[in-house]
Write a protein that holds these residues in place. Structure first.
Motif: not given
Length: 315
Positions: A12, A16, A43, A49-50, A60, A63-64, A67-68
């Protein structure tokens, strides 16, 4: 929900960072189809959805973005744990002490000498860094222990042992009229029209507002002072790098600064106990001058108790 795997986080993070599946796959050394499948599976597992994917490329999602940031910290922690474990497994290796260049020079020399004279002491390797970098070096597992200063350095999550509490001095150009003063206050040095105070980075890397130059390295700062472009306030024992073109003046109302040894909480690197015992034996030299000129003197100094503590705040 199943626990996330470090492999998934690495996949991921690569996408990203690159915002391109092809480049991310090349960076990871895998083919693009399995990478795309792994991201889709991630995902589905997270139920979110990232990435937004369209003809214009990859971006991104909100939400992505979350997480990043979390993935970066998690992977850094895993890598640091691996480094510290490997270092702990090698009982014959040297203990690495990181410190900012020029800081607490006399105290550090006394500590190293006392440690070296102890029977069975492992060697100590000194790693020099720039201002405020010790915490990051410790958290990455690249060093075992650090020489840091409270309240200016980031001590969050570290156990510490106090070594020396001292006053501060203003470093000014030797040719400036301020250099003739026997002592100054913080108000005095904050209001010098032709000599603005240097601005150090905060713990988050940003700089406070002000007319003074933004500085990060000791060499940069030393030359700016010598050129008559700035002044600064530092612990008295950090004057080891003082140039002949500089003068040091005691600042009577500057907050005291405590030099500490710090190491990651809940770890005990091999050789640390001997180093801490040497720290207990170290006693700072009495003040040898008024702090204005010449080699660094240590004023208003006191060795604190030998008990350790875990710092829960950054300041």
């Amino acid at each position: 929900m199943d626990t996330l795997e470090t492999r998934e986080l690495r996949y991921f993070t690569a996408v990203a960072d690159e915002l391109h599946f092809g480049r991310a796959a090349e960076r990871l050394g895998i083919a693009q189809p399995p990478l795309s499948r792994a991201i889709r599976q991630l995902e589905r597992r997270l139920g979110a959805q990232l990435f937004d994917r369209d003809r214009r490329g990859v971006a991104l999602t909100a939400v992505g973005e979350v997480l990043h940031g979390e993935a970066g910290r998690a992977l850094a922690a895993v890598e640091a744990a691996e480094r510290r474990t490997r270092r702990a497994a090698d009982r014959s290796r040297a203990i690495t002490l990181v410190t900012k260049a020029g800081a607490s020079h006399e105290l550090l020399q006394s500590l190293l000498d006392a440690h070296a004279s102890t029977d069975g002491a492992v060697p100590v390797e000194v790693m020099l860094c720039e201002v405020g970098e010790q915490a990051g070096v410790l958290r990455r597992g690249a060093a075992d222990v650090a020489l840091m200063h409270r309240p200016v350095d980031d001590l969050a999550g570290f156990e510490t042992q106090d070594l020396l509490t001292e006053g501060q001095v203003a470093i000014v150009p030797a040719a400036h009229p301020l250099a003739a003063r026997a002592e100054v206050t913080m108000s005095d040095v904050a209001r010098v029209p032709d000599l603005p105070m240097a601005r150090w980075p905060r713990l988050d890397g940003t700089y406070p507002d002000g007319p003074g130059p933004e500085v990060r390295s000791q060499s940069q700062l030393a030359q700016l002072v010598a050129l008559g472009r700035t002044l600064l306030v530092i612990p008295a024992s950090s004057r080891a790098w003082q140039w002949p073109e500089h003068a040091a003046i005691p600042v009577t109302d500057a907050p005291p600064v405590t030099t500490v040894l710090g190491w990651p909480a809940h770890t005990r690197p091999a050789g640390l106990g001997t180093l801490l015992a040497a720290a207990v034996a170290v006693r700072p030299s009495p003040a040898a001058d008024d702090g204005r000129h010449g080699p660094a003197g240590q004023s208003s100094s006191a060795v604190a108790s030998t008990s350790t503590r875990t710092s829960g705040s950054k300041r």
